[in-house]
Design a protein around this motif. Sequence first.
Motif, PDB file in Angstrom:
ATOM      1  N   PRO A 460       0.818  -1.222   0.000  1.00  0.00           N
ATOM      2  CA  PRO A 460       0.000   0.000   0.000  1.00  0.00           C
ATOM      3  C   PRO A 460       0.847   1.264   0.000  1.00  0.00           C
ATOM      4  CG  PRO A 460       0.178  -0.841   2.219  1.00  0.00           C
ATOM      5  CD  PRO A 460       0.916  -1.818   1.347  1.00  0.00           C
ATOM      6  N   ILE A 464      -5.129   4.818   3.768  1.00  0.00           N
ATOM      7  CA  ILE A 464      -5.980   3.629   3.690  1.00  0.00           C
ATOM      8  C   ILE A 464      -6.826   3.576   4.955  1.00  0.00           C
ATOM      9  CG2 ILE A 464      -4.412   2.296   2.223  1.00  0.00           C
ATOM     10  CD1 ILE A 464      -3.434   0.848   4.673  1.00  0.00           C
ATOM     11  N   ASN A 466      -8.471   0.512   6.129  1.00  0.00           N
ATOM     12  CA  ASN A 466      -8.542  -0.776   6.811  1.00  0.00           C
ATOM     13  C   ASN A 466      -7.308  -1.013   7.673  1.00  0.00           C
ATOM     14  OD1 ASN A 466      -7.317  -0.775   4.210  1.00  0.00           O
ATOM     15  ND2 ASN A 466      -7.106  -3.000   4.331  1.00  0.00           N
ATOM     16  N   THR A 469      -3.957  -4.995   6.037  1.00  0.00           N
ATOM     17  CA  THR A 469      -3.715  -4.668   4.635  1.00  0.00           C
ATOM     18  C   THR A 469      -2.815  -5.715   4.001  1.00  0.00           C
ATOM     19  OG1 THR A 469      -3.058  -2.897   3.131  1.00  0.00           O
ATOM     20  CG2 THR A 469      -1.661  -3.258   5.048  1.00  0.00           C
ATOM     21  N   ARG A 619      -6.849   1.187  -7.664  1.00  0.00           N
ATOM     22  CA  ARG A 619      -7.553   1.748  -6.508  1.00  0.00           C
ATOM     23  C   ARG A 619      -7.955   3.178  -6.825  1.00  0.00           C
ATOM     24  NH1 ARG A 619      -2.800   2.851  -1.984  1.00  0.00           N
ATOM     25  NH2 ARG A 619      -1.420   4.081  -3.316  1.00  0.00           N
ATOM     26  N   SER A 629      -9.202   3.563  -1.513  1.00  0.00           N
ATOM     27  CA  SER A 629     -10.012   2.349  -1.421  1.00  0.00           C
ATOM     28  C   SER A 629      -9.077   1.152  -1.253  1.00  0.00           C
ATOM     29  CB  SER A 629     -10.825   2.167  -2.704  1.00  0.00           C
ATOM     30  OG  SER A 629      -9.950   1.872  -3.795  1.00  0.00           O
ATOM     31  N   GLU A 630      -9.658   0.005  -1.002  1.00  0.00           N
ATOM     32  CA  GLU A 630      -8.855  -1.209  -1.037  1.00  0.00           C
ATOM     33  C   GLU A 630      -8.354  -1.418  -2.470  1.00  0.00           C
ATOM     34  OE1 GLU A 630     -10.728  -4.660   0.464  1.00  0.00           O
ATOM     35  OE2 GLU A 630     -11.267  -3.776   2.391  1.00  0.00           O
ATOM     36  N   SER A 631      -7.169  -1.992  -2.597  1.00  0.00           N
ATOM     37  CA  SER A 631      -6.625  -2.275  -3.927  1.00  0.00           C
ATOM     38  C   SER A 631      -7.297  -3.514  -4.499  1.00  0.00           C
ATOM     39  CB  SER A 631      -5.117  -2.496  -3.844  1.00  0.00           C
ATOM     40  OG  SER A 631      -4.459  -1.306  -3.461  1.00  0.00           O
ATOM     41  N   SER A 632      -7.752  -3.407  -5.731  1.00  0.00           N
ATOM     42  CA  SER A 632      -8.383  -4.538  -6.408  1.00  0.00           C
ATOM     43  C   SER A 632      -7.393  -5.144  -7.402  1.00  0.00           C
ATOM     44  CB  SER A 632      -9.633  -4.084  -7.163  1.00  0.00           C
ATOM     45  OG  SER A 632     -10.643  -3.692  -6.267  1.00  0.00           O
TER      46      SER A 632
END
Length: 642
Positions: A460, A464, A466, A469, A619, A629-632
């Motif tokens: 990351p 963030i 969350n 991670t 993201r 956002s969370e990484s996709s």
Amino acid sequence: MVMPFRQKIGRSRTTAALNLMLVLALVLSWASVAQAQTRNDILFTMEFEGSYSPMRPDGNSRISIVNSPVRSGTRAALIELSTSDPVNYRTELTSQSQHTFRLGQEYWVGMSIYLPSDWVKDYSTEIVMQIHSWPDKDLGEDWRNPPIALYVNGDQWQMRLRTDSKALTKMGQYELDKTFGNLGTIKRGGWTDWVFHIKYNYDSTGLLEAWADGKKVVDHKGPVTQNDKDGGFLKFGIYKWDWKGGATATSKRALYFDAFRIGGAGSDYASVAPSGTTPGGETPKPTPTPTPSEDANQTPSTSLLLLTRPFSIEEMFEPQASDDMALFETRASDESEPHEQSPTREYSSAEVQAPILTSPVGASNKAAPVLTWRGVEGATGYYYSVKGPQGLVHDMEYIPSDGNCVNGQCKVSLPVDLDDGTYTWWVASTDDYATSGPSRALSFSVDRAAPPTVPVAIAPEGGIANKATEMVWSAVEGAEEYELRISGKGGVVFETRLTAEAEGGQCSLPVMELGKGTYRWMVRAVGASGNSAWSKPMRFTLAPGAARPQPLEPQIVARQASPVLTWAHLPKASTYVVEVRDDSGVIFLRVVRASDVMQGGICSVQGPLLENGKQYLWRVRNQRNGVWSESSRLQLGQSTKQ
């Protein structure tokens, strides 16, 4: 004023008698040649025995008659071009006043071309022979690219056909545009004998066959020209269009021509071929010199053919200028120099862009590295060169785009192992007609005993929300394990060592929950010969509970090479930042207004071009609070729609 014949040759009766005998001998020889010419259907020939007339220069007049090297007889033509010439891109000889290629007719053409031993390999292509088509001016046609052309491209011979059956043909708009690439490696310091068999038509009845030194290299059945009622004409020499913009790899060109012949339908390979070759590449057995009564394949010399035009006895004893242009009429002045125009990328290497290299760069412990670069739109192939401590290891090696380029990424595996040392490499792209200049070079060093290269931290980064991670970094050659370290305000908060397991060129590890705050992390590779340096540190900030966008599609597998990235809109967000990363770092970063990309509560942005099989992360964040956002994960699927 021309002196009376008797004064010029009347010094003695002996001289007069000798001169008269010479005249009679030439006339008798011409009669014999005319007979042979009729039997062999030879329409035009040029051996350069004394001059190149009745052909005329096009562009510059830097054309000389030389006695070495020669292919047949005692003379050949030397054609030269320099970027400092008045017309810095063209020196050619044209036969447009002597012979026309008529639609529906059959022809045989032979010639020999000599490239000197110091011929410089150039990324810029040149035409050395072309059959041009007369435009139908009454229909509003202008000059277009030649229907048939022979090129030197790098170290290779190539031919190109551009044909069209329409009554009105525009530059670059052809029904058939076909390149015959890599017809053979050019011969430096030697003659290459060419024979062309042509059925000159723009429909299915056309034909083009070509032989180089007796080896058949082109066999095309179908259209070979454009629909022009006045037919075409042949030119040869040097036409180097890129020099309109200045010198390329060289600023001077010189080449030689000899044994040029055009035959009609009653002719054949042997009638026009430079002596010494047959269609199988064999050297024929010597044949006795034919007498005037024999039915022999005799090819007349230029000096004898010149007698077919009106002449005076004085001319035969007067030194002749090599450029006798005044004796022969050409077509209207606006058509006498059919310079090709330079449309779009057809004639401008600036439009054939050099590629951008990606890897290898820096240290490598792999003896045969894979060269990778970004593909160039419209390129049909590439030339790559690698230079090492002992000089060129690979010199303009050609690879086609097909099979070596996928989704905008090209690669080639070096066929031989490299010794330890430092290497420089570059690539040029080609569309088989023009070739770009070399790319910006990259350097890499090979040390097979060296530790692994440094991995790149990918995610990351930034804000963030969350607590738990996933750490993601690039996989590197020679790594057996990786060490991962996360540091906070008080020092190292997490450290581990894990086995190197990569997927799609990336490694990842979920980590424990971290408290609110700012952290930095880095990774290094561990190999049999030692450890790499630590990666460049990457910072991220945990802000639990902060509003962040929710990525929607694509998730894991993308079905389009350039996918549309979508996410749920945040009610108070006015601007978003969208990011896509691969194992080299950020490859796509876009700042967008919510009002421009949002519809029905969903935001969308066209993403970058993806490489098949490679893994990516994407993201998005609200630009105001900076929380990502969370990484996709993102990977182009096998069922990709191009």
